[in-house]
Design a protein around this motif. Structure first.
Motif, mmCIF file in Angstrom:
data_model
loop_
_atom_site.group_PDB
_atom_site.id
_atom_site.type_symbol
_atom_site.label_atom_id
_atom_site.label_comp_id
_atom_site.label_asym_id
_atom_site.label_seq_id
_atom_site.Cartn_x
_atom_site.Cartn_y
_atom_site.Cartn_z
ATOM 1 N N LEU A 67 -3.471 -7.677 -0.340
ATOM 2 C CA LEU A 67 -3.032 -6.571 0.504
ATOM 3 C C LEU A 67 -1.514 -6.490 0.587
ATOM 4 C CD1 LEU A 67 -5.643 -6.871 3.390
ATOM 5 C CD2 LEU A 67 -5.664 -5.286 1.465
ATOM 6 N N GLN A 68 -0.830 -7.517 0.119
ATOM 7 C CA GLN A 68 0.630 -7.445 0.039
ATOM 8 C C GLN A 68 1.069 -6.390 -0.974
ATOM 9 O OE1 GLN A 68 2.624 -11.583 0.549
ATOM 10 N NE2 GLN A 68 0.582 -12.057 -0.254
ATOM 11 N N ASP A 69 0.182 -6.043 -1.899
ATOM 12 C CA ASP A 69 0.497 -5.017 -2.902
ATOM 13 C C ASP A 69 0.619 -3.630 -2.286
ATOM 14 O OD1 ASP A 69 0.380 -7.052 -4.715
ATOM 15 O OD2 ASP A 69 -1.542 -6.476 -5.593
ATOM 16 N N TYR A 205 -8.640 3.407 1.034
ATOM 17 C CA TYR A 205 -8.540 1.962 0.824
ATOM 18 C C TYR A 205 -9.706 1.438 -0.011
ATOM 19 C CZ TYR A 205 -8.964 -3.000 1.582
ATOM 20 O OH TYR A 205 -9.122 -4.339 1.365
ATOM 21 N N MET A 206 -10.908 1.951 0.207
ATOM 22 C CA MET A 206 -12.068 1.485 -0.550
ATOM 23 C C MET A 206 -11.947 1.850 -2.024
ATOM 24 S SD MET A 206 -14.979 2.373 2.318
ATOM 25 C CE MET A 206 -16.384 1.647 1.507
ATOM 26 N N VAL A 207 -11.336 3.002 -2.311
ATOM 27 C CA VAL A 207 -11.080 3.375 -3.709
ATOM 28 C C VAL A 207 -10.053 2.422 -4.310
ATOM 29 C CG1 VAL A 207 -10.112 5.165 -5.208
ATOM 30 C CG2 VAL A 207 -11.709 5.791 -3.387
ATOM 31 N N TYR A 208 -9.009 2.128 -3.543
ATOM 32 C CA TYR A 208 -7.999 1.162 -4.013
ATOM 33 C C TYR A 208 -8.638 -0.199 -4.251
ATOM 34 C CZ TYR A 208 -4.548 -2.536 -3.446
ATOM 35 O OH TYR A 208 -3.825 -3.687 -3.605
ATOM 36 N N MET A 209 -9.484 -0.639 -3.322
ATOM 37 C CA MET A 209 -10.108 -1.949 -3.417
ATOM 38 C C MET A 209 -10.990 -2.061 -4.658
ATOM 39 S SD MET A 209 -12.377 -3.860 -0.463
ATOM 40 C CE MET A 209 -13.590 -2.529 -0.431
ATOM 41 N N GLY A 210 -11.604 -0.965 -5.067
ATOM 42 C CA GLY A 210 -12.462 -0.984 -6.248
ATOM 43 C C GLY A 210 -11.698 -1.218 -7.533
ATOM 44 N N GLU A 211 -10.398 -0.901 -7.529
ATOM 45 C CA GLU A 211 -9.563 -1.108 -8.717
ATOM 46 C C GLU A 211 -8.106 -1.219 -8.261
ATOM 47 O OE1 GLU A 211 -9.059 0.759 -13.220
ATOM 48 O OE2 GLU A 211 -10.195 1.832 -11.700
ATOM 49 N N PRO A 212 -7.708 -2.377 -7.723
ATOM 50 C CA PRO A 212 -6.366 -2.520 -7.146
ATOM 51 C C PRO A 212 -5.234 -2.280 -8.141
ATOM 52 C CG PRO A 212 -7.781 -4.349 -6.494
ATOM 53 C CD PRO A 212 -8.510 -3.596 -7.552
ATOM 54 N N GLY A 213 -5.470 -2.525 -9.412
ATOM 55 C CA GLY A 213 -4.416 -2.373 -10.404
ATOM 56 C C GLY A 213 -4.269 -0.980 -10.965
ATOM 57 N N GLN A 219 1.412 3.552 -13.774
ATOM 58 C CA GLN A 219 2.869 3.530 -13.853
ATOM 59 C C GLN A 219 3.338 2.916 -15.174
ATOM 60 O OE1 GLN A 219 3.830 1.346 -10.305
ATOM 61 N NE2 GLN A 219 3.808 3.161 -8.997
ATOM 62 N N ILE A 220 2.687 1.818 -15.578
ATOM 63 C CA ILE A 220 3.029 1.191 -16.855
ATOM 64 C C ILE A 220 2.726 2.138 -18.011
ATOM 65 C CG2 ILE A 220 2.443 -0.695 -18.429
ATOM 66 C CD1 ILE A 220 1.944 -2.431 -15.968
ATOM 67 N N GLY A 221 1.591 2.832 -17.926
ATOM 68 C CA GLY A 221 1.209 3.773 -18.981
ATOM 69 C C GLY A 221 2.220 4.894 -19.139
ATOM 70 N N TYR A 222 2.686 5.465 -18.010
ATOM 71 C CA TYR A 222 3.693 6.524 -18.087
ATOM 72 C C TYR A 222 4.994 5.982 -18.693
ATOM 73 C CZ TYR A 222 0.686 9.321 -15.054
ATOM 74 O OH TYR A 222 -0.357 10.026 -14.535
ATOM 75 N N GLY A 223 5.365 4.752 -18.314
ATOM 76 C CA GLY A 223 6.568 4.141 -18.870
ATOM 77 C C GLY A 223 6.475 3.944 -20.363
ATOM 78 N N VAL A 224 5.303 3.495 -20.825
ATOM 79 C CA VAL A 224 5.104 3.287 -22.261
ATOM 80 C C VAL A 224 5.195 4.614 -23.013
ATOM 81 C CG1 VAL A 224 3.417 2.595 -24.005
ATOM 82 C CG2 VAL A 224 3.770 1.174 -21.977
ATOM 83 N N LEU A 225 4.588 5.665 -22.450
ATOM 84 C CA LEU A 225 4.631 6.975 -23.107
ATOM 85 C C LEU A 225 6.064 7.508 -23.189
ATOM 86 C CD1 LEU A 225 1.471 8.697 -21.575
ATOM 87 C CD2 LEU A 225 1.757 7.851 -23.907
#
Length: 248
Positions: A67-69, A205-213, A219-225
């Motif tokens: 949850l620190q994320d 929050y439950m949607v976030y919890m299902g896939e926290p990353g 964000q990484i994907g947009y950076g790579v593109l």
């Protein structure tokens, strides 16, 4: 050949549509205004989940320190979201024993770690706002989205109490009001708009919890593109010049 492809495409779309209606029993689902980048909403949702859901439902794929994320400090997590016996690195386990839950509710409440991925955000948003009083049910509650559900309305003190009104083939829920402006057994702590916002936070929050990353991965994907875009343009231009040098 074109006719065959059109027929197959129609059959596929029909099967998807039928499957979606079958999964919800033909109930209209309200659109959940999910925003995983709204950290304040995620924090409020995490607090609601810990206060209202975690006593019966576990989330064993999630650790408290994750949850620190979403911007919470370790101190805030320990003070507001954890049981005194838990540690910051522990899994979000349910405090109720499974055998007791089966006796009280007829079945063991499911783990909610990935419930948003199996049911969908719109389903959860509609379901949590669709409880109504039903004296024929063991818990005194029923649900328009999930008929004869074993779960009581744990958010009733925030929402108030709804009753089911049937007009022909149409069913709708009506919020009971005592006539008093203060909180009573019928009136909830929130009005309808405030309650919808609280449910939105919880589902968010439950949607976030299902896939926290998910947000970090996007964000990484947009950076790579962007990197590939700015990297490939000059490289492609230099390759083009080198390839056509002898011709021009």
């Amino acid at each position: 050949m074109k006719k065959i492809l059109n027929t197959l495409l129609f059959a596929l779309l029909a099967s998807v549509t039928f499957g979606s209606h079958a999964a919800t029993g033909g109930i209209h689902l309200d659109k959940a205004p999910i925003n995983l980048r709204d950290t304040e909403s995620l924090q409020r949702g995490a607090q609601t989940f810990a206060n209202y859901c975690l006593s019966c439902h576990g989330a064993v794929a999630m650790r408290y320190n994750r949850l620190q994320d979403i911007g919470l400090t370790e101190k805030q997590i320990e003070t507001n979201l954890m049981f005194p016996t838990d540690k910051i690195g522990d899994l979000m386990k349910v405090s109720m024993q499974a055998k007791d839950a089966k006796v009280w509710f007829g079945s063991t409440p499911p783990d909610l770690s990935v419930i948003s991925r199996s049911r969908g955000a719109d389903y959860l948003y509609t379901y949590l706002r669709s409880f109504y009083r039903d004296s024929a049910r063991p818990t005194g509650w029923n649900n328009l989205t999930f008929p004869d559900v074993g779960m009581p309305n744990v958010l009733w003190d925030l929402q108030g109490q709804q009753v089911l009104e049937v007009e022909g083939e149409h069913k709708k829920l009506k919020l009971v009001k005592s006539g008093s402006l203060t909180k009573t057994a019928e009136n909830g702590e929130f009005d309808q708009t405030e309650f919808d916002h609280r449910v939105t936070d919880l589902v968010n929050y439950m949607v976030y919890m299902g896939e926290p990353g998910q947000v970090k991965r996007e964000q990484i994907g947009y950076g790579v593109l962007l990197f590939l875009l700015f990297f490939m343009i000059p490289i492609s231009y230099m390759l083009k010049k080198e390839y056509w040098r002898d011709i021009h």
